[in-house]
Write a protein that holds these residues in place. Structure first.
Motif, PDB file in Angstrom:
ATOM      1  N   PRO A  71       0.602  -1.208  -0.147  1.00  0.00           N
ATOM      2  CA  PRO A  71       0.020  -0.036  -0.178  1.00  0.00           C
ATOM      3  C   PRO A  71       0.743   1.369   0.135  1.00  0.00           C
ATOM      4  CG  PRO A  71      -0.440  -1.188   2.051  1.00  0.00           C
ATOM      5  CD  PRO A  71       0.369  -2.218   1.056  1.00  0.00           C
ATOM      6  N   VAL A  72       2.080   1.286   0.489  1.00  0.00           N
ATOM      7  CA  VAL A  72       2.953   2.393   0.563  1.00  0.00           C
ATOM      8  C   VAL A  72       3.242   2.823  -0.956  1.00  0.00           C
ATOM      9  CG1 VAL A  72       4.868   3.497   1.530  1.00  0.00           C
ATOM     10  CG2 VAL A  72       3.575   2.220   2.974  1.00  0.00           C
ATOM     11  N   GLN A  81       1.792   1.698  -3.511  1.00  0.00           N
ATOM     12  CA  GLN A  81       0.468   2.268  -4.086  1.00  0.00           C
ATOM     13  C   GLN A  81      -0.011   3.715  -4.148  1.00  0.00           C
ATOM     14  OE1 GLN A  81      -1.044   0.208  -6.601  1.00  0.00           O
ATOM     15  NE2 GLN A  81       0.677  -1.076  -6.277  1.00  0.00           N
ATOM     16  N   ASP A  82       0.055   3.922  -2.705  1.00  0.00           N
ATOM     17  CA  ASP A  82      -0.204   5.359  -2.260  1.00  0.00           C
ATOM     18  C   ASP A  82       0.632   6.448  -3.031  1.00  0.00           C
ATOM     19  OD1 ASP A  82      -1.485   7.062  -0.115  1.00  0.00           O
ATOM     20  OD2 ASP A  82       0.556   7.614  -0.042  1.00  0.00           O
ATOM     21  N   ALA A  83       2.003   6.039  -3.184  1.00  0.00           N
ATOM     22  CA  ALA A  83       2.931   7.015  -3.805  1.00  0.00           C
ATOM     23  C   ALA A  83       2.659   7.267  -5.152  1.00  0.00           C
ATOM     24  CB  ALA A  83       4.418   6.672  -3.317  1.00  0.00           C
ATOM     25  N   VAL A 141      -0.139   7.098  -6.890  1.00  0.00           N
ATOM     26  CA  VAL A 141      -1.223   8.163  -7.389  1.00  0.00           C
ATOM     27  C   VAL A 141      -0.704   9.280  -7.403  1.00  0.00           C
ATOM     28  CG1 VAL A 141      -3.232   9.213  -5.994  1.00  0.00           C
ATOM     29  CG2 VAL A 141      -2.980   6.632  -5.942  1.00  0.00           C
ATOM     30  N   LEU A 186       8.860  10.785  -4.391  1.00  0.00           N
ATOM     31  CA  LEU A 186       7.783   9.656  -4.499  1.00  0.00           C
ATOM     32  C   LEU A 186       8.437   8.673  -5.057  1.00  0.00           C
ATOM     33  CD1 LEU A 186       4.878  12.150  -5.859  1.00  0.00           C
ATOM     34  CD2 LEU A 186       4.864  10.674  -3.623  1.00  0.00           C
ATOM     35  N   ARG A 225      10.383   6.623  -2.714  1.00  0.00           N
ATOM     36  CA  ARG A 225       9.511   5.854  -1.839  1.00  0.00           C
ATOM     37  C   ARG A 225       9.279   4.686  -2.239  1.00  0.00           C
ATOM     38  NH1 ARG A 225       4.423   8.751   0.154  1.00  0.00           N
ATOM     39  NH2 ARG A 225       5.767  10.682   0.089  1.00  0.00           N
TER      40      ARG A 225
END
Ligand code: PRP
Ligand code: URA
Length: 216
Positions: free
Chosen positions: A9-10, A12-14, A16, A31, A34
């Motif tokens: 999820p980290v 996937q979040d970055a 976006v 990003l 990360r």
């Protein structure tokens, strides 16, 4: 070797914010870093390790240390963004650089420089290039690595197109591909869709639409 979708999820979040056309170079770099950390962690899950003995302030115990040679190879320019996160996890890695340029009209890759460490036949190679579009650049980089003796190669990406994954798997079925995104398709200009545009231009603030010199 299968395609490894990095679903953390980290990452996937970055991703976006990385895709967002409003994200500027300053944030884009952070990003990419990360995401690079997470992809590198996934791609190195099964690295060989050896048991060692260590003396803590209290007693002697055992642990495991990474036992093999690691070489991180960046495909220039965009791949440079993933070298720092790889080194954050594996500071002992030796480094190589392969300069490739994709012709904007034909999407054909051509090589303008190659600097690889010596003696890489027993090394684990982490080839980093954020965009896997037609696969031409990755295949050329893997060809060069194999000519230099490499036998264990993993390709770390940020966004991959199905066409590129298929092309790499066809040309080099022994190479594992790690990416947090497998996008829909290539468009008629051989850009990844939905993608994030030109990674190198967004990373370095180059290209059309990146001239901010007149802004207050
Ligand atoms: C981009 C990207 C890959 C290549 C992917 O590099 O970093 O190397 O395109 O496309 P392909 O799979 O169709 O070969 P580019 O040639 O734009 O150079 P840059 O990194 O210097 O911007
Ligand atoms: N290279 C990029 O930077 N982006 C794409 O979509 C394809 C190749």
């Amino acid at each position: 070797m299968p395609f490894h979708l990095v679903s953390h999820p980290v990452a996937q979040d970055a991703l976006v914010a990385l895709r967002d056309s409003a994200t500027r170079a300053t944030d884009f770099r952070g990003l990419a870093y990360r995401i690079g950390l997470i992809v590198a962690a996934e791609a190195t899950r099964d690295l060989a390790s050896a048991e060692v003995s260590i003396r803590t302030p209290l007693e002697t115990t055992t642990g495991r240390v990474i036992s093999g040679d690691i070489v991180a190879v960046a495909v220039l320019r965009a791949g440079l963004s993933l070298i720092e996160p790889v080194l954050a996890l594996l500071p002992q890695a030796r480094l190589g650089h392969i300069g490739l340029r994709r012709d904007e009209r034909t999407a054909q890759a051509s090589c303008y420089s190659s600097h690889l460490p010596m003696g890489i036949s027993h090394s684990t190679i982490l080839l980093v290039d954020p965009m896997l579009a037609t696969g031409g650049s990755a295949i050329m980089a893997i060809d060069l690595l194999k000519e230099a003796g490499a036998r264990s190669i993993r390709l770390l990406c940020v966004v991959a197109a199905p066409e590129g994954v298929e092309a790499v798997q066809r040309a080099h079925p022994d190479v594992g591909v790690y990416s947090p995104a497998l996008d829909r398709e290539l468009n008629t200009q051989n850009y990844i869709a939905p993608g994030l545009g030109d990674f190198g231009d967004r990373l370095y603030g180059t290209g059309v639409g990146h001239d901010r010199s007149q802004e207050a």
